[in-house]
Design an enzyme around this catalytic site. Structure first.
Site, PDB file in Angstrom:
ATOM      1  N   SER A   1       0.851  -1.183   0.000  1.00 38.17           N
ATOM      2  CA  SER A   1       0.000   0.000   0.000  1.00 38.17           C
ATOM      3  C   SER A   1       0.889   1.235   0.000  1.00 38.17           C
ATOM      4  O   SER A   1       2.072   1.167   0.376  1.00 38.17           O
ATOM      5  CB  SER A   1      -0.878   0.001   1.261  1.00 38.17           C
ATOM      6  OG  SER A   1      -1.506   1.249   1.464  1.00 38.17           O
TER       7      SER A   1
ATOM      8  N   TYR B   1      -2.253  -0.875  10.623  1.00 34.39           N
ATOM      9  CA  TYR B   1      -2.167  -1.156   9.187  1.00 34.39           C
ATOM     10  C   TYR B   1      -0.855  -0.646   8.599  1.00 34.39           C
ATOM     11  O   TYR B   1      -0.159  -1.349   7.866  1.00 34.39           O
ATOM     12  CB  TYR B   1      -3.357  -0.504   8.494  1.00 34.39           C
ATOM     13  CG  TYR B   1      -3.395  -0.690   6.989  1.00 34.39           C
ATOM     14  CD1 TYR B   1      -3.592  -1.949   6.434  1.00 34.39           C
ATOM     15  CD2 TYR B   1      -3.252   0.395   6.136  1.00 34.39           C
ATOM     16  CE1 TYR B   1      -3.654  -2.124   5.064  1.00 34.39           C
ATOM     17  CE2 TYR B   1      -3.308   0.228   4.760  1.00 34.39           C
ATOM     18  CZ  TYR B   1      -3.515  -1.030   4.230  1.00 34.39           C
ATOM     19  OH  TYR B   1      -3.564  -1.189   2.864  1.00 34.39           O
TER      20      TYR B   1
END
Length: 282
Positions: A141, A154
């Site tokens: 990401s 995350y």
């Protein structure tokens, strides 16, 4: 791509679902792994739409469970005897402010996003090494390159995958096995659905972080209309799967490359001021 085998994890929705379809359309036989196979209907519907049902084999896999990984590995090897592409996509996004996130919640995030990726990869490394061929694509990401407040579980997990993938790429290159990171920005997936359960603590009226968490949530929500189509990422992954010499990183999505550039080249104090102003001082 005929007779080539691709494994994709986390295929019940989002990037995993779209990637399974795109790889199948390119001729791969796709082993579509999902934790709960009762959620396979969306994938089957899309497969039927593109007439690739025969190219997709749905299997149960919990990437956090050693026995599940072992059973999955045995089934894949017994059925196909080879693995050409592994797409590590399974994951979710934990959110909230650090003080209010339990250690168990951090561990759960890493069990899926980090240790799950490592465990599944380790299971199939021997066959790829012996083949002297293979491509491992880890879905990271922009959060693996650029930090953001309120999403530390995350973001920490994706930073870990970035570093681990670099090491793995260097280790496997002499054996003909390629390791690639794809770094999406914001896309229309359900990755945040589980994380919101954690973030709820920081949104509670008793939380000292409530006001800040609400501003972060508002910032994300207001941008949803500009989130990209997961198909864009799926097509990029399918393209990488067919490359002879892929790069290590592929940032993708609106504003992603600009954000990475600014984060890397601006002095930290200036970058920090931009983020704080954008989120908290409006």
């Amino acid at each position: 791509m005929k007779n080539k085998i691709a494994i994709v994890t986390g295929t019940s929705s989002g990037f995993g679902l779209s990637t399974s379809i795109e790889l199948a359309r390119k001729g791969f036989t796709v082993v579509a792994a999902m934790r709960n196979i009762n959620k396979k209907s969306d994938l089957l519907q899309e497969a039927k739409k593109y007439d690739v049902e025969s190219k997709i084999v749905i299997c149960e896999l919990d990437v956090t469970n050693e026995n599940s990984i072992l059973a999955f590995h045995e089934r894949v090897i017994a059925t196909f005897g080879r693995v050409d592409v592994l797409v590590n996509n399974a994951g979710y996004a934990g959110a909230g402010f650090v003080e209010e996130i339990s250690m168990d919640e951090y561990r759960q995030q890493f069990e899926t996003n980090v240790f799950g990726v490592i465990a599944v990869t380790k299971a199939f490394l021997p066959v790829m090494r012996k083949q002297n061929h293979g491509c491992i694509i880890n879905v990271s990401s922009i959060s693996g390159r650029v930090a953001f407040p309120g999403l530390s579980p995350y973001i920490a997990s994706k930073h870990a995958i970035e570093g681990w993938s670099e090491s793995l790429r260097l280790e496997m290159q002499p054996f003909g096995v390629k390791v690639v990171l794809i770094e999406p920005g914001s896309y229309k997936t359900n990755i945040w659905s589980t994380g919101k359960q954690v973030a709820a603590k920081s949104l509670h009226s008793h939380s000292p972080y409530q006001n800040y968490m609400k501003k972060i949530e508002k910032y994300i929500t207001e941008g949803e209309n500009s989130f990209g189509d997961p198909l864009e990422v799926a097509r990029k992954i399918a393209g990488i799967a067919g490359m002879e010499t892929p790069d290590i990183r592929y940032p993708i999505g609106r504003g992603v490359k600009a954000s990475i550039f600014l984060r890397d080249f601006l002095p930290w104090r200036l970058w920090e001021k931009i983020i704080i102003t954008k989120l908290f001082q409006k």
